[in-house]
Design a protein around this motif. Structure first.
Motif, PDB file in Angstrom:
ATOM      1  N   LYS A   2       0.839  -1.199   0.000  1.00 49.94           N
ATOM      2  CA  LYS A   2       0.000   0.000   0.000  1.00 49.94           C
ATOM      3  C   LYS A   2       0.877   1.252   0.000  1.00 49.94           C
ATOM      4  O   LYS A   2       0.599   2.205  -0.712  1.00 49.94           O
ATOM      5  CB  LYS A   2      -0.930  -0.007   1.215  1.00 49.94           C
ATOM      6  CG  LYS A   2      -1.904   1.118   1.226  1.00 49.94           C
ATOM      7  CD  LYS A   2      -2.868   0.999   2.398  1.00 49.94           C
ATOM      8  CE  LYS A   2      -3.865   2.128   2.374  1.00 49.94           C
ATOM      9  NZ  LYS A   2      -4.832   2.034   3.459  1.00 49.94           N
ATOM     10  N   GLN A   3       1.958   1.234   0.777  1.00 45.44           N
ATOM     11  CA  GLN A   3       2.888   2.362   0.835  1.00 45.44           C
ATOM     12  C   GLN A   3       3.529   2.602  -0.531  1.00 45.44           C
ATOM     13  O   GLN A   3       3.641   3.732  -0.990  1.00 45.44           O
ATOM     14  CB  GLN A   3       3.975   2.118   1.896  1.00 45.44           C
ATOM     15  CG  GLN A   3       5.014   3.202   1.993  1.00 45.44           C
ATOM     16  CD  GLN A   3       4.456   4.523   2.505  1.00 45.44           C
ATOM     17  OE1 GLN A   3       3.459   4.557   3.218  1.00 45.44           O
ATOM     18  NE2 GLN A   3       5.102   5.607   2.128  1.00 45.44           N
ATOM     19  N   GLN A   4       3.938   1.528  -1.193  1.00 47.58           N
ATOM     20  CA  GLN A   4       4.526   1.656  -2.525  1.00 47.58           C
ATOM     21  C   GLN A   4       3.524   2.226  -3.514  1.00 47.58           C
ATOM     22  O   GLN A   4       3.875   3.049  -4.352  1.00 47.58           O
ATOM     23  CB  GLN A   4       5.041   0.298  -3.024  1.00 47.58           C
ATOM     24  CG  GLN A   4       6.298  -0.162  -2.344  1.00 47.58           C
ATOM     25  CD  GLN A   4       6.722  -1.543  -2.814  1.00 47.58           C
ATOM     26  OE1 GLN A   4       5.890  -2.383  -3.130  1.00 47.58           O
ATOM     27  NE2 GLN A   4       8.022  -1.768  -2.858  1.00 47.58           N
ATOM     28  N   SER A   5       2.272   1.804  -3.415  1.00 40.35           N
ATOM     29  CA  SER A   5       1.231   2.320  -4.302  1.00 40.35           C
ATOM     30  C   SER A   5       1.049   3.817  -4.097  1.00 40.35           C
ATOM     31  O   SER A   5       0.890   4.573  -5.063  1.00 40.35           O
ATOM     32  CB  SER A   5      -0.096   1.592  -4.057  1.00 40.35           C
ATOM     33  OG  SER A   5       0.013   0.234  -4.408  1.00 40.35           O
ATOM     34  N   GLN A   6       1.084   4.250  -2.853  1.00 39.43           N
ATOM     35  CA  GLN A   6       0.952   5.673  -2.557  1.00 39.43           C
ATOM     36  C   GLN A   6       2.140   6.459  -3.116  1.00 39.43           C
ATOM     37  O   GLN A   6       1.966   7.541  -3.680  1.00 39.43           O
ATOM     38  CB  GLN A   6       0.837   5.908  -1.046  1.00 39.43           C
ATOM     39  CG  GLN A   6      -0.512   5.514  -0.498  1.00 39.43           C
ATOM     40  CD  GLN A   6      -0.579   5.709   1.006  1.00 39.43           C
ATOM     41  OE1 GLN A   6       0.223   5.135   1.743  1.00 39.43           O
ATOM     42  NE2 GLN A   6      -1.535   6.511   1.443  1.00 39.43           N
ATOM     43  N   GLY A  41       6.813  -2.795  -7.846  1.00 39.07           N
ATOM     44  CA  GLY A  41       7.808  -2.591  -6.801  1.00 39.07           C
ATOM     45  C   GLY A  41       8.120  -1.116  -6.712  1.00 39.07           C
ATOM     46  O   GLY A  41       7.220  -0.304  -6.523  1.00 39.07           O
ATOM     47  N   GLU A  42       9.344  -0.759  -6.952  1.00 37.13           N
ATOM     48  CA  GLU A  42       9.768   0.625  -6.824  1.00 37.13           C
ATOM     49  C   GLU A  42       9.501   1.412  -8.097  1.00 37.13           C
ATOM     50  O   GLU A  42       9.473   0.864  -9.191  1.00 37.13           O
ATOM     51  CB  GLU A  42      11.264   0.661  -6.512  1.00 37.13           C
ATOM     52  CG  GLU A  42      11.592   0.020  -5.184  1.00 37.13           C
ATOM     53  CD  GLU A  42      13.065   0.108  -4.863  1.00 37.13           C
ATOM     54  OE1 GLU A  42      13.765   0.967  -5.433  1.00 37.13           O
ATOM     55  OE2 GLU A  42      13.519  -0.684  -4.042  1.00 37.13           O
ATOM     56  N   ALA A  43       9.335   2.713  -7.923  1.00 40.30           N
ATOM     57  CA  ALA A  43       9.172   3.622  -9.054  1.00 40.30           C
ATOM     58  C   ALA A  43      10.190   4.743  -8.909  1.00 40.30           C
ATOM     59  O   ALA A  43      10.555   5.133  -7.798  1.00 40.30           O
ATOM     60  CB  ALA A  43       7.763   4.196  -9.078  1.00 40.30           C
ATOM     61  N   CYS A  44      10.660   5.243 -10.043  1.00 42.21           N
ATOM     62  CA  CYS A  44      11.623   6.339 -10.013  1.00 42.21           C
ATOM     63  C   CYS A  44      11.563   7.086 -11.333  1.00 42.21           C
ATOM     64  O   CYS A  44      10.951   6.622 -12.293  1.00 42.21           O
ATOM     65  CB  CYS A  44      13.033   5.805  -9.769  1.00 42.21           C
ATOM     66  SG  CYS A  44      13.624   4.703 -11.078  1.00 42.21           S
ATOM     67  N   ILE A 114       8.501   2.183 -13.494  1.00 44.86           N
ATOM     68  CA  ILE A 114       7.999   1.333 -12.407  1.00 44.86           C
ATOM     69  C   ILE A 114       8.564  -0.057 -12.640  1.00 44.86           C
ATOM     70  O   ILE A 114       8.264  -0.702 -13.643  1.00 44.86           O
ATOM     71  CB  ILE A 114       6.462   1.282 -12.368  1.00 44.86           C
ATOM     72  CG1 ILE A 114       5.899   2.689 -12.158  1.00 44.86           C
ATOM     73  CG2 ILE A 114       5.993   0.333 -11.261  1.00 44.86           C
ATOM     74  CD1 ILE A 114       4.391   2.757 -12.220  1.00 44.86           C
ATOM     75  N   TYR A 115       9.401  -0.482 -11.725  1.00 40.44           N
ATOM     76  CA  TYR A 115       9.974  -1.825 -11.801  1.00 40.44           C
ATOM     77  C   TYR A 115       9.019  -2.781 -11.108  1.00 40.44           C
ATOM     78  O   TYR A 115       8.558  -2.533  -9.999  1.00 40.44           O
ATOM     79  CB  TYR A 115      11.345  -1.866 -11.129  1.00 40.44           C
ATOM     80  CG  TYR A 115      11.938  -3.247 -11.151  1.00 40.44           C
ATOM     81  CD1 TYR A 115      12.544  -3.730 -12.307  1.00 40.44           C
ATOM     82  CD2 TYR A 115      11.846  -4.085 -10.058  1.00 40.44           C
ATOM     83  CE1 TYR A 115      13.063  -5.010 -12.361  1.00 40.44           C
ATOM     84  CE2 TYR A 115      12.362  -5.363 -10.096  1.00 40.44           C
ATOM     85  CZ  TYR A 115      12.967  -5.817 -11.247  1.00 40.44           C
ATOM     86  OH  TYR A 115      13.474  -7.088 -11.305  1.00 40.44           O
ATOM     87  N   SER A 116       8.707  -3.885 -11.782  1.00 40.66           N
ATOM     88  CA  SER A 116       7.814  -4.858 -11.154  1.00 40.66           C
ATOM     89  C   SER A 116       8.366  -6.260 -11.329  1.00 40.66           C
ATOM     90  O   SER A 116       9.007  -6.570 -12.325  1.00 40.66           O
ATOM     91  CB  SER A 116       6.405  -4.770 -11.757  1.00 40.66           C
ATOM     92  OG  SER A 116       6.425  -5.014 -13.132  1.00 40.66           O
ATOM     93  N   ALA A 117       8.102  -7.076 -10.346  1.00 41.71           N
ATOM     94  CA  ALA A 117       8.524  -8.471 -10.391  1.00 41.71           C
ATOM     95  C   ALA A 117       7.366  -9.293 -10.943  1.00 41.71           C
ATOM     96  O   ALA A 117       6.206  -8.915 -10.819  1.00 41.71           O
ATOM     97  CB  ALA A 117       8.890  -8.957  -8.996  1.00 41.71           C
ATOM     98  N   GLN A 118       7.684 -10.417 -11.561  1.00 47.43           N
ATOM     99  CA  GLN A 118       6.641 -11.282 -12.119  1.00 47.43           C
ATOM    100  C   GLN A 118       5.758 -11.790 -10.993  1.00 47.43           C
ATOM    101  O   GLN A 118       6.227 -12.233  -9.945  1.00 47.43           O
ATOM    102  CB  GLN A 118       7.264 -12.444 -12.870  1.00 47.43           C
ATOM    103  CG  GLN A 118       6.234 -13.287 -13.595  1.00 47.43           C
ATOM    104  CD  GLN A 118       6.882 -14.313 -14.509  1.00 47.43           C
ATOM    105  OE1 GLN A 118       8.069 -14.259 -14.757  1.00 47.43           O
ATOM    106  NE2 GLN A 118       6.095 -15.238 -14.994  1.00 47.43           N
ATOM    107  N   LEU A 119       4.470 -11.706 -11.226  1.00 49.99           N
ATOM    108  CA  LEU A 119       3.495 -12.163 -10.250  1.00 49.99           C
ATOM    109  C   LEU A 119       3.168 -13.625 -10.534  1.00 49.99           C
ATOM    110  O   LEU A 119       2.610 -13.963 -11.572  1.00 49.99           O
ATOM    111  CB  LEU A 119       2.218 -11.316 -10.348  1.00 49.99           C
ATOM    112  CG  LEU A 119       1.087 -11.663  -9.396  1.00 49.99           C
ATOM    113  CD1 LEU A 119       1.530 -11.468  -7.950  1.00 49.99           C
ATOM    114  CD2 LEU A 119      -0.113 -10.792  -9.701  1.00 49.99           C
ATOM    115  N   ASP A 120       3.582 -14.495  -9.629  1.00 49.75           N
ATOM    116  CA  ASP A 120       3.367 -15.927  -9.830  1.00 49.75           C
ATOM    117  C   ASP A 120       2.038 -16.413  -9.278  1.00 49.75           C
ATOM    118  O   ASP A 120       1.464 -17.368  -9.777  1.00 49.75           O
ATOM    119  CB  ASP A 120       4.499 -16.731  -9.187  1.00 49.75           C
ATOM    120  CG  ASP A 120       5.824 -16.488  -9.891  1.00 49.75           C
ATOM    121  OD1 ASP A 120       5.824 -16.360 -11.124  1.00 49.75           O
ATOM    122  OD2 ASP A 120       6.845 -16.412  -9.199  1.00 49.75           O
TER     123      ASP A 120
END
Length: 130
Positions: A2-6, A41-44, A114-120
């Protein structure tokens, strides 16, 4: 999560003119294109560049554009190898400076990455109240 989404939402609201680009790791050794769900995950703020024409970065092994900060180490290494071959020079200082000069000269476009990991597993997501 939730914090990452914000944090991502705030970054987008502070930079409404920047395109949003995602980078998702995909574990797929089959050689075929595929789609994958990603868990953000993280955004920059980063910069994106897609090699064209006779560009020394063309034929990126991962078949995707380069990101200036994310790919800098690998990109400079590729450039150094290709400049060495092109100029037939092994001088390390020259190769480093020329590779950095070329890297910086590309037409980088500023984006929100926005870096994201594969959702398994969908079970990983908290879907309560959705």
């Amino acid at each position: 999560m939730k914090q990452q989404s914000q944090e991502i939402a705030e970054l987008i609201m502070k930079n409404p003119d920047l395109p949003v680009v995602t980078l998702t790791d995909i574990e797929n050794g089959s050689g075929y294109s595929s789609f994958a769900a990603g868990c953000h995950g993280e955004a920059c703020i980063d910069y994106i560049y897609n090699p064209t024409g006779n560009d020394l970065l063309l034929n990126h092994s991962e078949d995707r554009p380069y990101f200036k900060f994310f790919d800098e180490v690998d990109g400079l290494e590729i450039l150094s190898d290709r400049v060495s071959y092109r100029d037939d020079i092994l001088d390390v200082d020259y190769l480093k400076k020329e590779s950095e000069r070329i890297w910086e000269s590309y037409a980088w476009r500023k984006v929100i990455l926005i870096y994201s990991a594969q959702l398994d597993e969908v079970a990983y997501l908290d879907l309560k109240g959705v």
